[in-house]
Structures are given as C-alpha cells and as structure tokens.
Design a protein around this motif. Structure first.
Motif, mmCIF file in Angstrom:
data_model
loop_
_atom_site.group_PDB
_atom_site.id
_atom_site.type_symbol
_atom_site.label_atom_id
_atom_site.label_comp_id
_atom_site.label_asym_id
_atom_site.label_seq_id
_atom_site.Cartn_x
_atom_site.Cartn_y
_atom_site.Cartn_z
ATOM 1 N N CYS A 281 -8.497 -0.287 -0.547
ATOM 2 C CA CYS A 281 -7.928 1.017 -0.893
ATOM 3 C C CYS A 281 -6.955 0.877 -2.066
ATOM 4 O O CYS A 281 -6.575 -0.219 -2.455
ATOM 5 C CB CYS A 281 -7.209 1.618 0.311
ATOM 6 S SG CYS A 281 -5.816 0.637 0.904
ATOM 7 N N ARG A 282 -6.574 2.023 -2.593
ATOM 8 C CA ARG A 282 -5.542 2.085 -3.630
ATOM 9 C C ARG A 282 -4.318 2.737 -3.017
ATOM 10 O O ARG A 282 -4.415 3.758 -2.335
ATOM 11 C CB ARG A 282 -6.016 2.897 -4.836
ATOM 12 C CG ARG A 282 -5.003 2.879 -5.994
ATOM 13 C CD ARG A 282 -5.535 3.550 -7.232
ATOM 14 N NE ARG A 282 -5.550 4.981 -7.121
ATOM 15 C CZ ARG A 282 -4.506 5.786 -7.368
ATOM 16 N NH1 ARG A 282 -3.355 5.270 -7.727
ATOM 17 N NH2 ARG A 282 -4.620 7.082 -7.249
ATOM 18 N N GLU B 81 3.323 -7.869 10.684
ATOM 19 C CA GLU B 81 2.692 -7.597 9.394
ATOM 20 C C GLU B 81 1.704 -6.447 9.562
ATOM 21 O O GLU B 81 0.871 -6.459 10.469
ATOM 22 C CB GLU B 81 1.947 -8.826 8.885
ATOM 23 C CG GLU B 81 2.854 -9.949 8.456
ATOM 24 C CD GLU B 81 2.103 -11.095 7.816
ATOM 25 O OE1 GLU B 81 0.856 -11.096 7.818
ATOM 26 O OE2 GLU B 81 2.772 -12.010 7.316
ATOM 27 N N ILE B 82 1.796 -5.471 8.682
ATOM 28 C CA ILE B 82 0.864 -4.343 8.679
ATOM 29 C C ILE B 82 -0.120 -4.611 7.550
ATOM 30 O O ILE B 82 0.276 -4.773 6.392
ATOM 31 C CB ILE B 82 1.600 -3.003 8.461
ATOM 32 C CG1 ILE B 82 2.723 -2.833 9.487
ATOM 33 C CG2 ILE B 82 0.615 -1.853 8.485
ATOM 34 C CD1 ILE B 82 2.290 -2.898 10.935
ATOM 35 N N LYS B 83 -1.396 -4.667 7.905
ATOM 36 C CA LYS B 83 -2.441 -5.037 6.943
ATOM 37 C C LYS B 83 -3.342 -3.847 6.627
ATOM 38 O O LYS B 83 -3.506 -2.951 7.456
ATOM 39 C CB LYS B 83 -3.266 -6.181 7.512
ATOM 40 C CG LYS B 83 -2.434 -7.442 7.748
ATOM 41 C CD LYS B 83 -3.256 -8.570 8.301
ATOM 42 C CE LYS B 83 -2.406 -9.780 8.613
ATOM 43 N NZ LYS B 83 -1.926 -10.482 7.476
ATOM 44 N N GLY C 207 -7.381 -6.447 5.012
ATOM 45 C CA GLY C 207 -6.709 -7.639 5.518
ATOM 46 C C GLY C 207 -5.483 -8.069 4.748
ATOM 47 O O GLY C 207 -4.752 -8.954 5.186
ATOM 48 N N VAL C 208 -5.208 -7.437 3.614
ATOM 49 C CA VAL C 208 -4.037 -7.780 2.804
ATOM 50 C C VAL C 208 -2.790 -7.148 3.445
ATOM 51 O O VAL C 208 -2.811 -5.987 3.857
ATOM 52 C CB VAL C 208 -4.209 -7.277 1.354
ATOM 53 C CG1 VAL C 208 -2.918 -7.392 0.559
ATOM 54 C CG2 VAL C 208 -5.323 -8.034 0.673
#
Length: 70
Positions: free
Chosen positions: A45-46, A38-40, A24-25
């Motif tokens: 993940c890294r 916005e691409i979330k 969601g970030v």
C-alpha cells in the motif's frame, strides 16, 4: 496504548506519507502495558496520511494511517 513512529527518538520513522510499503513491513509500534507491539502492513500500500502524532495515546480500533492500494 502509545503510538511510536520509529524504534527510538533518534531513528527515522518506519513509514512516511507518500511511502509505498510491502506486506509485512513495520509501520509503527504501539506500546500497551509496557509491551511493544509492531504494527505491520497487511498488504502492499501507499501511506496517504499518518493520522496520529508520535508518542500520543491511541485506543483499540483507532485508525492510525490512511492508505491506498499500490
């Protein structure tokens, strides 16, 4: 569209290589037809590598980041 790593030229990047982000970030913004999308992150993940330079054009389906599970 156009790839943006931050919300404005003066702002830091949403995500940098090596960052661990939660689902969601926001990772980046894609501007398409004057609409900012916005691409979330879909999962925790890294960010291994950012594959697109800031303000460069991108195509539908193009990989933007290399990620690994975190």
């Amino acid at each position: 569209g156009v790839f943006y790593r931050s919300p404005s030229p003066q702002s830091p990047a949403f995500a940098k290589e090596g960052d661990v982000v939660d689902a969601g970030v926001t990772l980046c913004i894609i501007e398409a037809m004057k609409v900012m999308n916005e691409i979330k992150a879909e999962k925790r993940c890294r960010i291994v590598k950012v594959l697109v330079e800031n303000t460069k054009p991108v195509n539908n389906g193009q990989a933007l980041f290399e990620i690994e599970s975190a």
